[in-house]
Write a protein that holds these residues in place. Structure first.
Motif, PDB file in Angstrom:
ATOM      1  N   ALA A 180       0.826  -1.207   0.000  1.00 29.08           N
ATOM      2  CA  ALA A 180       0.000   0.000   0.000  1.00 29.08           C
ATOM      3  C   ALA A 180       0.858   1.254   0.000  1.00 29.08           C
ATOM      4  O   ALA A 180       0.554   2.243  -0.689  1.00 29.08           O
ATOM      5  CB  ALA A 180      -0.928  -0.008   1.211  1.00 29.08           C
ATOM      6  N   ALA A 181       1.949   1.229   0.757  1.00 27.57           N
ATOM      7  CA  ALA A 181       2.839   2.380   0.819  1.00 27.57           C
ATOM      8  C   ALA A 181       3.546   2.604  -0.514  1.00 27.57           C
ATOM      9  O   ALA A 181       3.676   3.746  -0.982  1.00 27.57           O
ATOM     10  CB  ALA A 181       3.871   2.193   1.936  1.00 27.57           C
ATOM     11  N   VAL A 182       3.999   1.533  -1.159  1.00 28.36           N
ATOM     12  CA  VAL A 182       4.689   1.653  -2.438  1.00 28.36           C
ATOM     13  C   VAL A 182       3.729   2.159  -3.514  1.00 28.36           C
ATOM     14  O   VAL A 182       4.080   3.026  -4.329  1.00 28.36           O
ATOM     15  CB  VAL A 182       5.324   0.309  -2.859  1.00 28.36           C
ATOM     16  N   VAL A 183       2.513   1.630  -3.523  1.00 25.39           N
ATOM     17  CA  VAL A 183       1.507   2.091  -4.491  1.00 25.39           C
ATOM     18  C   VAL A 183       1.248   3.584  -4.297  1.00 25.39           C
ATOM     19  O   VAL A 183       1.201   4.359  -5.267  1.00 25.39           O
ATOM     20  CB  VAL A 183       0.201   1.286  -4.353  1.00 25.39           C
ATOM     21  N   ALA A 184       1.080   4.003  -3.040  1.00 27.94           N
ATOM     22  CA  ALA A 184       0.840   5.428  -2.762  1.00 27.94           C
ATOM     23  C   ALA A 184       2.018   6.278  -3.205  1.00 27.94           C
ATOM     24  O   ALA A 184       1.847   7.358  -3.777  1.00 27.94           O
ATOM     25  CB  ALA A 184       0.567   5.629  -1.273  1.00 27.94           C
ATOM     26  N   ALA A 185       3.235   5.786  -2.959  1.00 24.92           N
ATOM     27  CA  ALA A 185       4.438   6.531  -3.358  1.00 24.92           C
ATOM     28  C   ALA A 185       4.524   6.639  -4.875  1.00 24.92           C
ATOM     29  O   ALA A 185       4.846   7.705  -5.420  1.00 24.92           O
ATOM     30  CB  ALA A 185       5.684   5.845  -2.801  1.00 24.92           C
ATOM     31  N   GLU A 186       4.245   5.545  -5.575  1.00 17.31           N
ATOM     32  CA  GLU A 186       4.306   5.572  -7.039  1.00 17.31           C
ATOM     33  C   GLU A 186       3.277   6.549  -7.611  1.00 17.31           C
ATOM     34  O   GLU A 186       3.578   7.317  -8.544  1.00 17.31           O
ATOM     35  CB  GLU A 186       4.059   4.180  -7.603  1.00 17.31           C
ATOM     36  N   MET A 187       2.058   6.536  -7.076  1.00 16.71           N
ATOM     37  CA  MET A 187       1.026   7.448  -7.565  1.00 16.71           C
ATOM     38  C   MET A 187       1.444   8.901  -7.382  1.00 16.71           C
ATOM     39  O   MET A 187       1.205   9.744  -8.246  1.00 16.71           O
ATOM     40  CB  MET A 187      -0.293   7.185  -6.839  1.00 16.71           C
ATOM     41  N   ARG A 188       2.096   9.182  -6.262  1.00 20.65           N
ATOM     42  CA  ARG A 188       2.527  10.557  -6.008  1.00 20.65           C
ATOM     43  C   ARG A 188       3.714  10.929  -6.887  1.00 20.65           C
ATOM     44  O   ARG A 188       3.832  12.062  -7.336  1.00 20.65           O
ATOM     45  CB  ARG A 188       2.858  10.732  -4.526  1.00 20.65           C
ATOM     46  N   ALA A 189       4.594   9.971  -7.140  1.00 18.82           N
ATOM     47  CA  ALA A 189       5.750  10.254  -7.983  1.00 18.82           C
ATOM     48  C   ALA A 189       5.348  10.512  -9.427  1.00 18.82           C
ATOM     49  O   ALA A 189       5.905  11.382 -10.102  1.00 18.82           O
ATOM     50  CB  ALA A 189       6.739   9.096  -7.912  1.00 18.82           C
ATOM     51  N   THR A 190       4.368   9.757  -9.908  1.00 17.95           N
ATOM     52  CA  THR A 190       3.975   9.845 -11.317  1.00 17.95           C
ATOM     53  C   THR A 190       2.811  10.791 -11.554  1.00 17.95           C
ATOM     54  O   THR A 190       2.552  11.169 -12.701  1.00 17.95           O
ATOM     55  CB  THR A 190       3.585   8.454 -11.848  1.00 17.95           C
ATOM     56  N   GLY A 191       2.091  11.147 -10.495  1.00 24.96           N
ATOM     57  CA  GLY A 191       0.907  11.983 -10.661  1.00 24.96           C
ATOM     58  C   GLY A 191      -0.288  11.219 -11.187  1.00 24.96           C
ATOM     59  O   GLY A 191      -1.295  11.807 -11.575  1.00 24.96           O
ATOM     60  N   SER A 192      -0.208   9.893 -11.183  1.00 19.77           N
ATOM     61  CA  SER A 192      -1.296   9.054 -11.676  1.00 19.77           C
ATOM     62  C   SER A 192      -2.189   8.621 -10.526  1.00 19.77           C
ATOM     63  O   SER A 192      -1.720   8.409  -9.407  1.00 19.77           O
ATOM     64  CB  SER A 192      -0.733   7.811 -12.375  1.00 19.77           C
ATOM     65  N   GLY A 193      -3.470   8.475 -10.797  1.00 19.83           N
ATOM     66  CA  GLY A 193      -4.403   8.028  -9.762  1.00 19.83           C
ATOM     67  C   GLY A 193      -4.622   6.530  -9.768  1.00 19.83           C
ATOM     68  O   GLY A 193      -5.481   6.030  -9.046  1.00 19.83           O
ATOM     69  N   VAL A 194      -3.863   5.800 -10.591  1.00 20.13           N
ATOM     70  CA  VAL A 194      -4.040   4.350 -10.681  1.00 20.13           C
ATOM     71  C   VAL A 194      -2.685   3.667 -10.569  1.00 20.13           C
ATOM     72  O   VAL A 194      -1.634   4.280 -10.800  1.00 20.13           O
ATOM     73  CB  VAL A 194      -4.705   3.945 -12.022  1.00 20.13           C
ATOM     74  N   THR A 195      -2.720   2.383 -10.235  1.00 24.67           N
ATOM     75  CA  THR A 195      -1.493   1.596 -10.193  1.00 24.67           C
ATOM     76  C   THR A 195      -1.024   1.306 -11.611  1.00 24.67           C
ATOM     77  O   THR A 195      -1.815   0.862 -12.448  1.00 24.67           O
ATOM     78  CB  THR A 195      -1.731   0.265  -9.446  1.00 24.67           C
ATOM     79  N   VAL A 196       0.229   1.565 -11.894  1.00 25.15           N
ATOM     80  CA  VAL A 196       0.766   1.402 -13.247  1.00 25.15           C
ATOM     81  C   VAL A 196       1.073  -0.073 -13.500  1.00 25.15           C
ATOM     82  O   VAL A 196       1.836  -0.685 -12.745  1.00 25.15           O
ATOM     83  CB  VAL A 196       2.050   2.237 -13.418  1.00 25.15           C
ATOM     84  N   PRO A 197       0.486  -0.683 -14.538  1.00 17.54           N
ATOM     85  CA  PRO A 197       0.820  -2.079 -14.852  1.00 17.54           C
ATOM     86  C   PRO A 197       2.315  -2.234 -15.115  1.00 17.54           C
ATOM     87  O   PRO A 197       2.915  -1.462 -15.864  1.00 17.54           O
ATOM     88  CB  PRO A 197       0.000  -2.352 -16.136  1.00 17.54           C
ATOM     89  N   GLY A 198       2.913  -3.217 -14.463  1.00 13.02           N
ATOM     90  CA  GLY A 198       4.337  -3.454 -14.629  1.00 13.02           C
ATOM     91  C   GLY A 198       5.225  -2.523 -13.840  1.00 13.02           C
ATOM     92  O   GLY A 198       6.445  -2.618 -13.912  1.00 13.02           O
ATOM     93  N   GLY A 199       4.617  -1.618 -13.073  1.00 14.04           N
ATOM     94  CA  GLY A 199       5.386  -0.666 -12.291  1.00 14.04           C
ATOM     95  C   GLY A 199       5.785  -1.215 -10.944  1.00 14.04           C
ATOM     96  O   GLY A 199       5.507  -2.367 -10.594  1.00 14.04           O
TER      97      GLY A 199
END
Length: 267
Positions: free
Chosen positions: A165-184
């Protein structure tokens, strides 16, 4: 929050919830008179107001939100009046308190003198002017994720749902995306947590946090400097997915908070 994490009002199974009011004992680990009391709308409103005063907002998935859900069920079924407050709450009230410990912020919520939630996150990041988050050498979220990989490598920490959950939240904030990136990196962390929970009984067979985060910057579609808001969002995502509602020492939330602190507290 711990003590324990709010239980969700049961609307199915056993006695239908409309025929049986939702009581405090159904939602929280409480005892005595309070456990048998019906959750009332004014009770929820009081705790919501206290959360907003101390935390600036109602915590999604927190005690006030759980009480609002339960009180709404009771009010719609006619078990309580929409302006009703229970006796113990009228007598003893509600409280949200914040305590600063070394490196940690502890928020405790209570209803009628009984603790219904406790959240442990990193100590807050304080802003300075000008902020260093815009500097070219500012620490990015991707670098923070790689720092978490290094910090947990020796212990061989397996990936769990709070890490994911923390990694997903961090990735969304880093990329500005509101969804989990496939393969990310977020989807990799979630897949690792699911694998560890379902298929790996022994720690040595589990996917480790270092395995997922070592090359985090390469797997992020975009990256940005870590800020106070990023740190808070990641910490809440991690804590809300742990049974004790306390972040993992040297984990993802600690790493992103440390990055934000370097960026935003520097003179």
């Amino acid at each position: 929050m711990s003590q324990g994490q709010p239980r969700r009002p049961r609307e199915g199974g056993g006695v239908p919830v409309q025929d049986r009011p939702v009581r405090y004992g159904d939602v929280f680990d409480v005892s005595g008179e309070l456990a048998g009391e019906r959750v009332a709308p004014r009770d929820a409103a009081l705790l919501q107001s206290a959360e907003q005063t101390v935390l600036g907002e109602t915590q999604r998935g927190g005690p006030a939100a759980a009480m609002q859900s339960a009180a709404g069920i009771n009010a719609r079924a006619g078990h309580v009046g929409r302006g009703q407050v229970t006796g113990p709450v009228a007598d003893a009230g509600v409280a949200v308190t914040e305590t600063e410990l070394p490196g940690r912020r502890v928020v405790t919520e209570s209803v009628a003198g009984q603790v219904v939630g406790r959240l442990v996150t990193p100590a807050p990041v304080f802003l300075t002017e000008p902020s260093g988050a815009l500097d070219k050498d500012a620490v990015t979220i991707g670098r923070a994720l790689e720092a978490a990989a290094a910090a947990t490598a020796a212990a061989g920490k397996p990936v769990d749902q709070s890490d994911a959950a923390a990694v997903v939240a961090a990735e969304m904030r880093a990329t500005g995306s509101g969804v989990t990136v496939p393969g990310g990196v977020g989807s990799a962390a979630q897949a690792a947590a699911d694998h560890n929970a379902a298929h790996a009984a022994r720690d040595e067979d589990k996917i480790k946090l270092r395995d997922v985060l070592t090359d985090a910057r390469e797997r992020l579609l975009a990256d940005k400097a870590a800020t106070k808001l990023d740190a808070e969002g990641v910490a809440l995502a991690e804590a809300r997915n742990k049974p004790d509602m306390a972040i993992t020492p040297d984990g993802v939330a600690d790493a992103v908070t440390a990055a934000a602190r370097l960026n935003q507290e520097r003179p």
